[in-house]
Design a protein around this motif. Sequence first.
Motif, PDB file in Angstrom:
ATOM      1  N   GLN A  26     -14.160 -24.367   7.292  1.00 22.20           N
ATOM      2  CA  GLN A  26     -13.389 -25.609   7.421  1.00 22.20           C
ATOM      3  C   GLN A  26     -14.145 -26.776   6.786  1.00 22.20           C
ATOM      4  O   GLN A  26     -13.560 -27.590   6.068  1.00 22.20           O
ATOM      5  CB  GLN A  26     -13.085 -25.906   8.889  1.00 22.20           C
ATOM      6  N   ALA A  27     -15.443 -26.860   7.047  1.00 22.02           N
ATOM      7  CA  ALA A  27     -16.265 -27.913   6.445  1.00 22.02           C
ATOM      8  C   ALA A  27     -16.296 -27.759   4.928  1.00 22.02           C
ATOM      9  O   ALA A  27     -16.162 -28.740   4.181  1.00 22.02           O
ATOM     10  CB  ALA A  27     -17.673 -27.869   7.026  1.00 22.02           C
ATOM     11  N   ASN A  28     -16.443 -26.545   4.459  1.00 24.36           N
ATOM     12  CA  ASN A  28     -16.448 -26.258   3.027  1.00 24.36           C
ATOM     13  C   ASN A  28     -15.137 -26.700   2.374  1.00 24.36           C
ATOM     14  O   ASN A  28     -15.143 -27.326   1.315  1.00 24.36           O
ATOM     15  CB  ASN A  28     -16.683 -24.755   2.815  1.00 24.36           C
ATOM     16  N   ASP A  29     -14.030 -26.405   3.016  1.00 24.51           N
ATOM     17  CA  ASP A  29     -12.726 -26.808   2.471  1.00 24.51           C
ATOM     18  C   ASP A  29     -12.612 -28.324   2.344  1.00 24.51           C
ATOM     19  O   ASP A  29     -12.092 -28.833   1.342  1.00 24.51           O
ATOM     20  CB  ASP A  29     -11.591 -26.270   3.351  1.00 24.51           C
ATOM     21  N   MET A  30     -13.089 -29.051   3.354  1.00 23.83           N
ATOM     22  CA  MET A  30     -13.025 -30.523   3.301  1.00 23.83           C
ATOM     23  C   MET A  30     -13.851 -31.063   2.138  1.00 23.83           C
ATOM     24  O   MET A  30     -13.414 -31.957   1.414  1.00 23.83           O
ATOM     25  CB  MET A  30     -13.541 -31.130   4.606  1.00 23.83           C
ATOM     26  N   LEU A  31     -15.057 -30.534   1.972  1.00 21.20           N
ATOM     27  CA  LEU A  31     -15.936 -31.012   0.901  1.00 21.20           C
ATOM     28  C   LEU A  31     -15.405 -30.641  -0.479  1.00 21.20           C
ATOM     29  O   LEU A  31     -15.450 -31.447  -1.407  1.00 21.20           O
ATOM     30  CB  LEU A  31     -17.350 -30.477   1.105  1.00 21.20           C
ATOM     31  N   ARG A  32     -14.882 -29.437  -0.618  1.00 24.49           N
ATOM     32  CA  ARG A  32     -14.329 -29.025  -1.914  1.00 24.49           C
ATOM     33  C   ARG A  32     -13.129 -29.872  -2.296  1.00 24.49           C
ATOM     34  O   ARG A  32     -12.961 -30.242  -3.451  1.00 24.49           O
ATOM     35  CB  ARG A  32     -13.929 -27.555  -1.875  1.00 24.49           C
ATOM     36  N   ALA A  33     -12.268 -30.179  -1.325  1.00 29.31           N
ATOM     37  CA  ALA A  33     -11.065 -30.964  -1.593  1.00 29.31           C
ATOM     38  C   ALA A  33     -11.403 -32.369  -2.086  1.00 29.31           C
ATOM     39  O   ALA A  33     -10.658 -32.950  -2.870  1.00 29.31           O
ATOM     40  CB  ALA A  33     -10.194 -31.034  -0.340  1.00 29.31           C
ATOM     41  N   ALA A  34     -12.521 -32.905  -1.652  1.00 30.95           N
ATOM     42  CA  ALA A  34     -12.906 -34.263  -2.025  1.00 30.95           C
ATOM     43  C   ALA A  34     -13.934 -34.291  -3.150  1.00 30.95           C
ATOM     44  O   ALA A  34     -14.500 -35.337  -3.430  1.00 30.95           O
ATOM     45  CB  ALA A  34     -13.467 -34.977  -0.800  1.00 30.95           C
ATOM     46  N   SER A  35     -14.182 -33.133  -3.787  1.00 32.51           N
ATOM     47  CA  SER A  35     -15.214 -33.029  -4.822  1.00 32.51           C
ATOM     48  C   SER A  35     -16.559 -33.513  -4.302  1.00 32.51           C
ATOM     49  O   SER A  35     -17.302 -34.197  -5.003  1.00 32.51           O
ATOM     50  CB  SER A  35     -14.823 -33.810  -6.076  1.00 32.51           C
ATOM     51  N   ARG A  65     -19.182 -39.520  -2.888  1.00 33.01           N
ATOM     52  CA  ARG A  65     -18.010 -38.784  -2.377  1.00 33.01           C
ATOM     53  C   ARG A  65     -18.399 -37.876  -1.216  1.00 33.01           C
ATOM     54  O   ARG A  65     -17.664 -37.742  -0.255  1.00 33.01           O
ATOM     55  CB  ARG A  65     -17.355 -37.974  -3.491  1.00 33.01           C
ATOM     56  N   TRP A  66     -19.574 -37.245  -1.323  1.00 31.50           N
ATOM     57  CA  TRP A  66     -20.058 -36.381  -0.253  1.00 31.50           C
ATOM     58  C   TRP A  66     -20.226 -37.192   1.031  1.00 31.50           C
ATOM     59  O   TRP A  66     -19.774 -36.787   2.092  1.00 31.50           O
ATOM     60  CB  TRP A  66     -21.381 -35.737  -0.670  1.00 31.50           C
ATOM     61  N   ARG A  67     -20.860 -38.363   0.926  1.00 27.99           N
ATOM     62  CA  ARG A  67     -21.029 -39.222   2.108  1.00 27.99           C
ATOM     63  C   ARG A  67     -19.688 -39.676   2.653  1.00 27.99           C
ATOM     64  O   ARG A  67     -19.508 -39.785   3.864  1.00 27.99           O
ATOM     65  CB  ARG A  67     -21.909 -40.425   1.772  1.00 27.99           C
ATOM     66  N   GLY A  68     -18.742 -39.968   1.761  1.00 29.37           N
ATOM     67  CA  GLY A  68     -17.404 -40.367   2.212  1.00 29.37           C
ATOM     68  C   GLY A  68     -16.754 -39.289   3.060  1.00 29.37           C
ATOM     69  O   GLY A  68     -16.109 -39.582   4.073  1.00 29.37           O
ATOM     70  N   VAL A  69     -16.923 -38.032   2.661  1.00 27.16           N
ATOM     71  CA  VAL A  69     -16.350 -36.926   3.429  1.00 27.16           C
ATOM     72  C   VAL A  69     -17.058 -36.787   4.766  1.00 27.16           C
ATOM     73  O   VAL A  69     -16.415 -36.711   5.815  1.00 27.16           O
ATOM     74  CB  VAL A  69     -16.437 -35.591   2.655  1.00 27.16           C
ATOM     75  N   ALA A  73     -13.466 -39.348   9.867  1.00 31.99           N
ATOM     76  CA  ALA A  73     -13.189 -38.973  11.259  1.00 31.99           C
ATOM     77  C   ALA A  73     -12.969 -37.469  11.391  1.00 31.99           C
ATOM     78  O   ALA A  73     -13.458 -36.843  12.338  1.00 31.99           O
ATOM     79  CB  ALA A  73     -11.973 -39.741  11.770  1.00 31.99           C
ATOM     80  N   ALA A  74     -12.261 -36.867  10.431  1.00 33.97           N
ATOM     81  CA  ALA A  74     -11.979 -35.431  10.503  1.00 33.97           C
ATOM     82  C   ALA A  74     -13.264 -34.619  10.417  1.00 33.97           C
ATOM     83  O   ALA A  74     -13.457 -33.653  11.163  1.00 33.97           O
ATOM     84  CB  ALA A  74     -11.019 -35.026   9.380  1.00 33.97           C
ATOM     85  N   PHE A  75     -14.170 -35.008   9.515  1.00 37.04           N
ATOM     86  CA  PHE A  75     -15.421 -34.264   9.376  1.00 37.04           C
ATOM     87  C   PHE A  75     -16.323 -34.495  10.586  1.00 37.04           C
ATOM     88  O   PHE A  75     -17.006 -33.579  11.044  1.00 37.04           O
ATOM     89  CB  PHE A  75     -16.149 -34.643   8.082  1.00 37.04           C
ATOM     90  N   GLN A  76     -16.321 -35.704  11.117  1.00 41.89           N
ATOM     91  CA  GLN A  76     -17.120 -35.995  12.312  1.00 41.89           C
ATOM     92  C   GLN A  76     -16.651 -35.154  13.497  1.00 41.89           C
ATOM     93  O   GLN A  76     -17.469 -34.661  14.284  1.00 41.89           O
ATOM     94  CB  GLN A  76     -17.061 -37.485  12.652  1.00 41.89           C
ATOM     95  N   GLU A  77     -15.353 -34.959  13.623  1.00 43.65           N
ATOM     96  CA  GLU A  77     -14.810 -34.112  14.688  1.00 43.65           C
ATOM     97  C   GLU A  77     -15.271 -32.667  14.507  1.00 43.65           C
ATOM     98  O   GLU A  77     -15.690 -32.008  15.462  1.00 43.65           O
ATOM     99  CB  GLU A  77     -13.278 -34.191  14.672  1.00 43.65           C
ATOM    100  N   ALA A  83     -22.201 -28.864  16.216  1.00 44.48           N
ATOM    101  CA  ALA A  83     -23.478 -29.381  16.723  1.00 44.48           C
ATOM    102  C   ALA A  83     -24.228 -28.363  17.569  1.00 44.48           C
ATOM    103  O   ALA A  83     -25.460 -28.347  17.575  1.00 44.48           O
ATOM    104  CB  ALA A  83     -23.250 -30.662  17.511  1.00 44.48           C
ATOM    105  N   GLU A  84     -23.518 -27.502  18.262  1.00 45.94           N
ATOM    106  CA  GLU A  84     -24.194 -26.513  19.103  1.00 45.94           C
ATOM    107  C   GLU A  84     -24.988 -25.490  18.284  1.00 45.94           C
ATOM    108  O   GLU A  84     -25.838 -24.787  18.822  1.00 45.94           O
ATOM    109  CB  GLU A  84     -23.206 -25.821  20.021  1.00 45.94           C
ATOM    110  N   PHE A  85     -24.749 -25.429  16.978  1.00 51.07           N
ATOM    111  CA  PHE A  85     -25.513 -24.544  16.106  1.00 51.07           C
ATOM    112  C   PHE A  85     -26.731 -25.270  15.519  1.00 51.07           C
ATOM    113  O   PHE A  85     -27.408 -24.751  14.636  1.00 51.07           O
ATOM    114  CB  PHE A  85     -24.629 -23.976  15.002  1.00 51.07           C
TER     115      PHE A  85
END
Length: 105
Positions: A26-35, A65-69, A73-77, A83-85
């Motif tokens: 899921q994290a990978n998808d968010m980062l890829r979508a935003a370049s 762009r990486w910092r923006g992602v 809010a979605a990435f922070q969630e 976080a448990e990992f």
Amino acid sequence: MNGTTLINVFQVPPARDEEFLKLWEQANDMLRAASGYASTRLHRALQPDAKYRYINVAQIESIERWRGVIMSAAFQELSAKMAEFQPAPALFTVVREHELSSSTG
């Protein structure tokens, strides 16, 4: 190799691999979508008792762009769920590089 490299280590108990991998995708998808990065490789330790069983190595295409992602809010969630990992991300730049030349015989 130029640019910025993200290295992130994770402490994942063997019984929770699938849960972790789902969140990582899921994290990978968010980062890829935003370049957010140019490439990524997720590594798993060969020893099941390794402290850091997963290590992500990514080439950052644009730090802005990486910092923006990651600040969204979605990435922070999603990060709160991961976080448990006990992730420990850091950005790196190459300061030395050596390549072994291959001999043709």
